[in-house]
Design a protein around this motif. Structure first.
Motif, PDB file in Angstrom:
ATOM      1  N   GLY A  92     127.025  58.130  77.364  1.00 16.67           N
ATOM      2  CA  GLY A  92     127.800  59.158  76.683  1.00 16.67           C
ATOM      3  C   GLY A  92     127.730  58.992  75.176  1.00 16.67           C
ATOM      4  N   ILE A  98     130.816  61.754  78.230  1.00 14.79           N
ATOM      5  CA  ILE A  98     130.932  61.844  79.688  1.00 14.79           C
ATOM      6  C   ILE A  98     132.322  62.388  80.009  1.00 14.79           C
ATOM      7  CG2 ILE A  98     131.017  60.526  81.830  1.00 14.79           C
ATOM      8  CD1 ILE A  98     128.962  58.641  80.503  1.00 14.79           C
ATOM      9  N   VAL A 100     135.686  63.187  82.029  1.00 13.47           N
ATOM     10  CA  VAL A 100     136.483  62.540  83.077  1.00 13.47           C
ATOM     11  C   VAL A 100     137.516  63.555  83.531  1.00 13.47           C
ATOM     12  CG1 VAL A 100     138.015  60.643  83.642  1.00 13.47           C
ATOM     13  CG2 VAL A 100     136.138  60.290  82.030  1.00 13.47           C
ATOM     14  N   CYS A 111     134.662  51.140  82.511  1.00 15.73           N
ATOM     15  CA  CYS A 111     133.266  51.271  82.081  1.00 15.73           C
ATOM     16  C   CYS A 111     132.523  49.992  82.447  1.00 15.73           C
ATOM     17  CB  CYS A 111     133.204  51.520  80.581  1.00 15.73           C
ATOM     18  SG  CYS A 111     131.514  51.696  79.963  1.00 15.73           S
ATOM     19  N   TYR A 142     133.604  58.669  76.322  1.00 11.31           N
ATOM     20  CA  TYR A 142     134.243  59.430  77.393  1.00 11.31           C
ATOM     21  C   TYR A 142     135.234  60.411  76.781  1.00 11.31           C
ATOM     22  CZ  TYR A 142     132.447  55.604  80.218  1.00 11.31           C
ATOM     23  OH  TYR A 142     131.625  54.687  80.816  1.00 11.31           O
TER      24      TYR A 142
END
Length: 159
Positions: A92, A98, A100, A111, A142
Motif C-alpha cells: 500500500g 490498502i 480496510v 500487518c 492502510y
C-alpha cells in the motif's frame, strides 16, 4: 429470642386463616406493556432448545448468545465476524492505500509485511481520524473504508 417467638405466635393465627378466593378483575393493559407479537420474523433465537432427557446435547442444542449466533452463521455458510485476512497483493502506498472495510469507525489491522510474513505482526489502529495509517516496519499504507452508521462518527453509538 423469646420476643421473636411471641411475635411469631401472634402472627401465626393470621397465617392459618383459610384463603378466600378473590374476585377476578378484568382490565385493559396498556400497549406499552403488552407482549410483543411477531409473525415469526426477526433476529435469530439466541437460546438453544437444550437437550432432551437422557441425551447428550449437540452444539446446536446447547449453545447460547454470541456462540450460537456464530454457529448459526456457519451453518448458513456466513462468516459473521469477517475473520478472513486482507488480500495483500501489493504494498500500500500513500497514493494507493490498502482499503480496510469496517462498519465501525476504527479497526485493528495486523500487518505482516509485503510479501506476506516478511516481518512480525505489527498491530495498527486504523480509524477515521486520519486518512492513512502506515506500518512502521514495511511502510505499507492502510486506509479505513467506513461503511457504518454516520452517527457512530459523532459518538452516537458509543456507550
Amino acid at each position: 429470642m423469646a420476643s421473636v417467638l411471641r411475635s411469631f405466635k401472634a402472627v401465626s393465627p393470621a397465617l392459618r386463616r383459610p384463603i378466600v378466593a378473590q374476585k377476578q378483575v378484568n382490565f385493559a393493559r396498556a400497549f406499552s406493556v403488552s407482549v410483543n407479537r411477531s409473525a415469526g420474523h426477526g433476529p435469530p433465537q439466541l437460546l438453544g432448545p437444550g437437550a432432551k432427557a437422557g441425551e447428550v446435547p449437540t452444539d446446536e442444542a446447547q449453545s447460547t448468545g454470541i456462540e450460537r449466533f456464530e454457529l448459526l452463521g456457519k451453518l448458513e455458510g456466513v462468516d459473521v465476524f469477517d475473520m478472513k485476512p486482507l488480500e495483500i497483493t501489493r504494498l500500500g502506498t500513500v497514493a494507493d492505500p490498502i482499503p480496510v472495510y469496517s462498519l465501525y469507525p476504527e479497526r485493528q489491522v495486523g500487518c505482516t509485511g509485503y510479501p506476506a510474513d516478511s516481518h512480525d505482526t505489527i498491530w495498527l489502529n486504523v480509524n477515521t481520524e486520519l486518512k492513512n495509517h502506515r506500518c512502521p516496519e514495511c511502510g505499507s499504507v492502510y486506509t479505513l473504508n467506513f461503511q457504518g452508521d454516520e452517527a457512530l462518527l459523532h459518538g452516537g453509538g458509543h456507550h
